[in-house]
Design a protein around this motif. Sequence first.
Motif, short mmCIF file in Angstrom:
data_model
loop_
_atom_site.label_atom_id
_atom_site.label_comp_id
_atom_site.label_asym_id
_atom_site.label_seq_id
_atom_site.Cartn_x
_atom_site.Cartn_y
_atom_site.Cartn_z
N GLU A 1 0.99 11.96 -1.49
CA GLU A 1 2.40 11.92 -1.08
C GLU A 1 2.65 10.92 0.04
O GLU A 1 3.80 10.50 0.26
CB GLU A 1 2.85 13.32 -0.64
CG GLU A 1 2.11 13.87 0.57
CD GLU A 1 2.59 15.26 0.96
OE1 GLU A 1 3.43 15.81 0.24
OE2 GLU A 1 2.12 15.76 1.99
N ALA A 2 1.61 10.53 0.78
CA ALA A 2 1.78 9.56 1.86
C ALA A 2 1.14 8.22 1.52
O ALA A 2 0.80 7.44 2.41
CB ALA A 2 1.18 10.11 3.15
N ILE A 3 1.01 7.91 0.23
CA ILE A 3 0.33 6.67 -0.17
C ILE A 3 1.05 5.43 0.37
O ILE A 3 0.43 4.39 0.61
CB ILE A 3 0.20 6.59 -1.72
CG1 ILE A 3 -0.75 5.47 -2.12
CG2 ILE A 3 1.57 6.44 -2.37
CD1 ILE A 3 -2.17 5.64 -1.62
N ASP A 4 2.36 5.53 0.56
CA ASP A 4 3.11 4.39 1.10
C ASP A 4 2.64 4.03 2.51
O ASP A 4 2.67 2.86 2.91
CB ASP A 4 4.62 4.69 1.12
CG ASP A 4 4.96 5.93 1.92
OD1 ASP A 4 4.24 6.94 1.81
OD2 ASP A 4 5.95 5.90 2.67
N LEU A 5 2.19 5.01 3.28
CA LEU A 5 1.66 4.78 4.62
C LEU A 5 0.16 4.49 4.60
O LEU A 5 -0.34 3.70 5.40
CB LEU A 5 1.95 5.98 5.52
CG LEU A 5 3.42 6.30 5.77
CD1 LEU A 5 3.55 7.60 6.57
CD2 LEU A 5 4.12 5.16 6.50
N LEU A 6 -0.55 5.11 3.68
CA LEU A 6 -2.00 4.94 3.60
C LEU A 6 -2.40 3.53 3.19
O LEU A 6 -3.51 3.09 3.49
CB LEU A 6 -2.58 5.95 2.62
CG LEU A 6 -2.50 7.42 3.03
CD1 LEU A 6 -2.90 8.32 1.87
CD2 LEU A 6 -3.37 7.68 4.25
N ARG A 7 -1.52 2.82 2.52
CA ARG A 7 -1.85 1.47 2.06
C ARG A 7 -1.83 0.43 3.20
O ARG A 7 -2.36 -0.68 3.03
CB ARG A 7 -0.90 1.02 0.96
CG ARG A 7 -1.16 1.68 -0.39
CD ARG A 7 -0.53 0.86 -1.51
NE ARG A 7 0.91 0.75 -1.35
CZ ARG A 7 1.80 1.52 -1.98
NH1 ARG A 7 1.38 2.46 -2.80
NH2 ARG A 7 3.08 1.36 -1.79
N TYR A 8 -1.26 0.77 4.34
CA TYR A 8 -1.18 -0.20 5.44
C TYR A 8 -2.57 -0.56 5.97
O TYR A 8 -3.41 0.31 6.20
CB TYR A 8 -0.32 0.34 6.59
CG TYR A 8 1.16 0.17 6.38
CD1 TYR A 8 1.80 -1.00 6.78
CD2 TYR A 8 1.92 1.17 5.79
CE1 TYR A 8 3.17 -1.17 6.59
CE2 TYR A 8 3.29 1.01 5.60
CZ TYR A 8 3.91 -0.16 6.00
OH TYR A 8 5.26 -0.32 5.81
N LYS A 9 -2.79 -1.87 6.17
CA LYS A 9 -4.00 -2.37 6.83
C LYS A 9 -3.68 -2.81 8.26
O LYS A 9 -4.57 -2.94 9.10
CB LYS A 9 -4.57 -3.56 6.05
CG LYS A 9 -5.02 -3.22 4.65
CD LYS A 9 -5.33 -4.48 3.85
CE LYS A 9 -6.47 -5.28 4.46
NZ LYS A 9 -6.79 -6.47 3.63
N GLN A 10 -2.42 -3.09 8.51
CA GLN A 10 -1.90 -3.43 9.84
C GLN A 10 -0.71 -2.52 10.11
O GLN A 10 -0.04 -2.07 9.17
CB GLN A 10 -1.45 -4.89 9.91
CG GLN A 10 -2.51 -5.92 9.61
CD GLN A 10 -1.90 -7.32 9.53
OE1 GLN A 10 -0.89 -7.54 8.87
NE2 GLN A 10 -2.54 -8.27 10.20
#
Length: 230
Positions: free
Chosen positions: A175-184
């Motif tokens: 459900e939080a994949i949009d945030l988990l994808r961040y590298k920066q």
Amino acid sequence: MAKNISLPRIHQSNFNFLDTLNKNNNREWFNAHKAIFQQEQQEIENFAEALLGELSTHDLIETPSGKKSLYRIYRDTRFSSNKTPYKTHWSGSFKRATKQRRGGYYFQIEPGKSFIAGGFWGPSPQDLKRIRDDIAFDAAPLRKILNSKLFKTTFGTLEGEQLKTAPKGFEANHEAIDLLRYKQFLLIRSFSDEEVLSESFLKEANRTFQAMRPFFDYMSEVLSTNTNGE
């Protein structure tokens, strides 16, 4: 009209020098105009010193002076296809003090491209894993910060490089994949030339830094404790 040297600010001549340098980006021209460069850079140092003073009223900063915050104008061209020897912007950064205060502050002054930024440009693999673990466990605290009125009106949205797929060890349908994808994890606010040249820019730059604190406080707590919050 004479410049008011008692008021630390960005002047039109600071922009003008960069515009001219952009058109004459070579060592011969720069060396012939080095005295002008030093005069303009001194004004940027004065601004950075004043900005450090403002910033230090609400955060503990390790950077000892405005002068020490500034990046050199000389470009490292060894691994770049762009071989022009000089940067065409003024920039500087401030480091937060102690291991318990994470995140950094940055400013860049350039005609048509000025911005104030902060956050985590290149988190270590260990820090990135720790951040993702916390987001995966409970993304609500971070979402509350990112959805706050202060954050949205100041920065709009969280920025930074992202993975195209799910990071290793995390489900693609989380459900939080949009945030988990961040590298920066970057907070960026752009300013027009008119805003940068205004007398209020120093205060506005500081208010922008101050608006980063809820995000920094969250990240600092995550990165200075273990998964049990200890």
